[in-house]
Design a protein around this motif. Sequence first.
Motif, PDB file in Angstrom:
ATOM      1  N   LEU A  58      36.310  42.162  28.425  1.00  0.00           N
ATOM      2  CA  LEU A  58      37.354  41.524  29.215  1.00  0.00           C
ATOM      3  C   LEU A  58      37.241  40.012  29.084  1.00  0.00           C
ATOM      4  CD1 LEU A  58      36.999  43.585  32.517  1.00  0.00           C
ATOM      5  CD2 LEU A  58      38.905  43.694  30.907  1.00  0.00           C
ATOM      6  N   PRO A  59      38.340  39.285  29.241  1.00  0.00           N
ATOM      7  CA  PRO A  59      38.242  37.820  29.277  1.00  0.00           C
ATOM      8  C   PRO A  59      37.568  37.403  30.587  1.00  0.00           C
ATOM      9  CG  PRO A  59      40.476  38.526  29.777  1.00  0.00           C
ATOM     10  CD  PRO A  59      39.708  39.760  29.389  1.00  0.00           C
ATOM     11  N   GLY A  60      36.878  36.289  30.570  1.00  0.00           N
ATOM     12  CA  GLY A  60      36.197  35.840  31.787  1.00  0.00           C
ATOM     13  C   GLY A  60      34.946  36.672  32.032  1.00  0.00           C
ATOM     14  N   ILE A  61      34.852  37.246  33.209  1.00  0.00           N
ATOM     15  CA  ILE A  61      33.713  38.105  33.541  1.00  0.00           C
ATOM     16  C   ILE A  61      33.820  39.384  32.714  1.00  0.00           C
ATOM     17  CG2 ILE A  61      32.571  39.425  35.366  1.00  0.00           C
ATOM     18  CD1 ILE A  61      33.716  37.384  37.370  1.00  0.00           C
ATOM     19  N   GLY A  62      32.798  39.669  31.923  1.00  0.00           N
ATOM     20  CA  GLY A  62      32.818  40.824  31.034  1.00  0.00           C
ATOM     21  C   GLY A  62      32.612  42.151  31.750  1.00  0.00           C
ATOM     22  N   GLY A  63      32.978  43.211  31.059  1.00  0.00           N
ATOM     23  CA  GLY A  63      32.874  44.551  31.613  1.00  0.00           C
ATOM     24  C   GLY A  63      31.464  44.964  31.982  1.00  0.00           C
ATOM     25  N   ALA A  64      30.461  44.517  31.227  1.00  0.00           N
ATOM     26  CA  ALA A  64      29.071  44.877  31.532  1.00  0.00           C
ATOM     27  C   ALA A  64      28.663  44.337  32.907  1.00  0.00           C
ATOM     28  CB  ALA A  64      28.129  44.360  30.449  1.00  0.00           C
ATOM     29  N   LYS A  65      29.099  43.132  33.235  1.00  0.00           N
ATOM     30  CA  LYS A  65      28.794  42.568  34.560  1.00  0.00           C
ATOM     31  C   LYS A  65      29.501  43.352  35.658  1.00  0.00           C
ATOM     32  CE  LYS A  65      27.636  37.999  33.106  1.00  0.00           C
ATOM     33  NZ  LYS A  65      26.709  37.137  33.718  1.00  0.00           N
ATOM     34  N   VAL A  66      30.718  43.789  35.387  1.00  0.00           N
ATOM     35  CA  VAL A  66      31.456  44.610  36.355  1.00  0.00           C
ATOM     36  C   VAL A  66      30.699  45.913  36.594  1.00  0.00           C
ATOM     37  CG1 VAL A  66      33.588  45.879  36.802  1.00  0.00           C
ATOM     38  CG2 VAL A  66      33.698  43.622  35.734  1.00  0.00           C
ATOM     39  N   MET A  71      27.375  49.552  39.844  1.00  0.00           N
ATOM     40  CA  MET A  71      26.182  50.391  39.951  1.00  0.00           C
ATOM     41  C   MET A  71      25.286  49.946  41.108  1.00  0.00           C
ATOM     42  SD  MET A  71      26.377  52.805  37.689  1.00  0.00           S
ATOM     43  CE  MET A  71      28.120  52.860  38.079  1.00  0.00           C
ATOM     44  N   GLY A  72      25.448  48.697  41.531  1.00  0.00           N
ATOM     45  CA  GLY A  72      24.667  48.181  42.649  1.00  0.00           C
ATOM     46  C   GLY A  72      25.241  48.521  44.016  1.00  0.00           C
ATOM     47  N   LEU A  73      26.432  49.097  44.059  1.00  0.00           N
ATOM     48  CA  LEU A  73      27.024  49.487  45.337  1.00  0.00           C
ATOM     49  C   LEU A  73      26.232  50.638  45.951  1.00  0.00           C
ATOM     50  CD1 LEU A  73      30.836  49.433  44.420  1.00  0.00           C
ATOM     51  CD2 LEU A  73      29.570  47.736  45.767  1.00  0.00           C
ATOM     52  N   LYS A  74      26.233  50.704  47.256  1.00  0.00           N
ATOM     53  CA  LYS A  74      25.493  51.769  47.950  1.00  0.00           C
ATOM     54  C   LYS A  74      25.956  53.141  47.473  1.00  0.00           C
ATOM     55  CE  LYS A  74      24.258  53.505  52.481  1.00  0.00           C
ATOM     56  NZ  LYS A  74      24.356  53.337  53.922  1.00  0.00           N
ATOM     57  N   ASN A  75      27.261  53.336  47.361  1.00  0.00           N
ATOM     58  CA  ASN A  75      27.845  54.582  46.857  1.00  0.00           C
ATOM     59  C   ASN A  75      28.777  54.240  45.698  1.00  0.00           C
ATOM     60  OD1 ASN A  75      26.760  56.474  48.870  1.00  0.00           O
ATOM     61  ND2 ASN A  75      28.017  55.298  50.303  1.00  0.00           N
ATOM     62  N   PRO A  76      28.223  54.110  44.486  1.00  0.00           N
ATOM     63  CA  PRO A  76      29.056  53.684  43.360  1.00  0.00           C
ATOM     64  C   PRO A  76      30.104  54.730  42.977  1.00  0.00           C
ATOM     65  CG  PRO A  76      26.818  54.172  42.617  1.00  0.00           C
ATOM     66  CD  PRO A  76      26.830  54.306  44.109  1.00  0.00           C
ATOM     67  N   PRO A  77      31.256  54.261  42.506  1.00  0.00           N
ATOM     68  CA  PRO A  77      32.295  55.169  42.038  1.00  0.00           C
ATOM     69  C   PRO A  77      31.937  55.695  40.646  1.00  0.00           C
ATOM     70  CG  PRO A  77      32.957  52.925  41.648  1.00  0.00           C
ATOM     71  CD  PRO A  77      31.648  52.855  42.389  1.00  0.00           C
ATOM     72  N   ARG A  92      24.270  46.313  22.795  1.00  0.00           N
ATOM     73  CA  ARG A  92      23.843  44.955  23.182  1.00  0.00           C
ATOM     74  C   ARG A  92      24.516  44.523  24.489  1.00  0.00           C
ATOM     75  NH1 ARG A  92      24.132  43.874  17.735  1.00  0.00           N
ATOM     76  NH2 ARG A  92      26.157  42.874  17.888  1.00  0.00           N
ATOM     77  N   GLN A  93      25.817  44.819  24.621  1.00  0.00           N
ATOM     78  CA  GLN A  93      26.545  44.438  25.840  1.00  0.00           C
ATOM     79  C   GLN A  93      25.953  45.112  27.072  1.00  0.00           C
ATOM     80  OE1 GLN A  93      29.269  42.374  26.699  1.00  0.00           O
ATOM     81  NE2 GLN A  93      28.649  41.466  24.766  1.00  0.00           N
ATOM     82  N   LEU A  94      25.562  46.356  26.922  1.00  0.00           N
ATOM     83  CA  LEU A  94      25.076  47.133  28.068  1.00  0.00           C
ATOM     84  C   LEU A  94      23.560  47.082  28.245  1.00  0.00           C
ATOM     85  CD1 LEU A  94      27.454  50.193  27.737  1.00  0.00           C
ATOM     86  CD2 LEU A  94      27.531  48.369  29.459  1.00  0.00           C
ATOM     87  N   SER A  95      22.893  46.305  27.414  1.00  0.00           N
ATOM     88  CA  SER A  95      21.448  46.163  27.531  1.00  0.00           C
ATOM     89  C   SER A  95      21.096  45.648  28.932  1.00  0.00           C
ATOM     90  CB  SER A  95      20.942  45.186  26.471  1.00  0.00           C
ATOM     91  OG  SER A  95      19.582  44.924  26.658  1.00  0.00           O
ATOM     92  N   GLY A  96      20.268  46.375  29.624  1.00  0.00           N
ATOM     93  CA  GLY A  96      19.850  45.956  30.957  1.00  0.00           C
ATOM     94  C   GLY A  96      20.740  46.447  32.081  1.00  0.00           C
ATOM     95  N   VAL A  97      21.847  47.107  31.767  1.00  0.00           N
ATOM     96  CA  VAL A  97      22.729  47.642  32.801  1.00  0.00           C
ATOM     97  C   VAL A  97      22.272  49.064  33.108  1.00  0.00           C
ATOM     98  CG1 VAL A  97      25.082  48.243  33.460  1.00  0.00           C
ATOM     99  CG2 VAL A  97      24.665  46.238  32.010  1.00  0.00           C
ATOM    100  N   ALA A  98      21.766  49.261  34.309  1.00  0.00           N
ATOM    101  CA  ALA A  98      21.257  50.575  34.714  1.00  0.00           C
ATOM    102  C   ALA A  98      22.290  51.299  35.559  1.00  0.00           C
ATOM    103  CB  ALA A  98      19.961  50.407  35.495  1.00  0.00           C
ATOM    104  N   GLY A  99      22.270  52.597  35.489  1.00  0.00           N
ATOM    105  CA  GLY A  99      23.163  53.389  36.323  1.00  0.00           C
ATOM    106  C   GLY A  99      23.743  54.551  35.558  1.00  0.00           C
ATOM    107  N   ASN A 100      24.473  55.373  36.270  1.00  0.00           N
ATOM    108  CA  ASN A 100      25.076  56.564  35.701  1.00  0.00           C
ATOM    109  C   ASN A 100      26.554  56.291  35.420  1.00  0.00           C
ATOM    110  OD1 ASN A 100      25.561  59.159  34.877  1.00  0.00           O
ATOM    111  ND2 ASN A 100      25.671  60.001  36.934  1.00  0.00           N
TER     112      ASN A 100
END
Length: 117
Positions: A58-66, A71-77, A92-100
Motif C-alpha cells: 500500500l502507499p504510505g503505511i504498508g500492509g505488513a504494518k497493518v 495481530m496485536g488486537l485483543k481479538n484480531p479479525p 521479506r515484507q512479512l519478516s517479523g510479523v507474527a500472528g495467524n
Amino acid sequence: MGASVTVHILEDDPGVSDSLQTYMKGLGHEAVVYRDAESFFGREPPAASDTIIVDLFLPGIGGAKVIGWLMGLKNPPRVIAISGQAQSVIDRQLSGVAGNFDILRKPLSPHTIAQMV
C-alpha cells in the motif's frame, strides 16, 4: 456460504478493490474499501468477526504494518494478505510479523477468497 461478515478491503488498485468489493457483496457480505492504511486507521477498529483483505504494498503505511497492528488486537479479525510480488519479496515484507493470517498471491481466485471469508 457462512454468515454475513464485514470485509474491509485495503487495496490501492481500483480494479482489484472494486472487483473484490463487488464479489463480496454478491456473496452477501458488507464490503468497505480503503485506498490506504491511513483511511482504515481513521475508523473504529474492526470486530473479531470481520475479515480484512490487505495488499502488502500500500502507499504510505504498508500492509505488513497493518497486519502487525491487527495481530496485536485483543481479538484480531481474520486477515488475508494479498500481493502480486515474488514470494521472496513477500517473505521479506512479512519478516517479523507474527500472528495467524493467510497469504494469497495475485491474480486472486474468487473461489479461494470466498472459502477464506
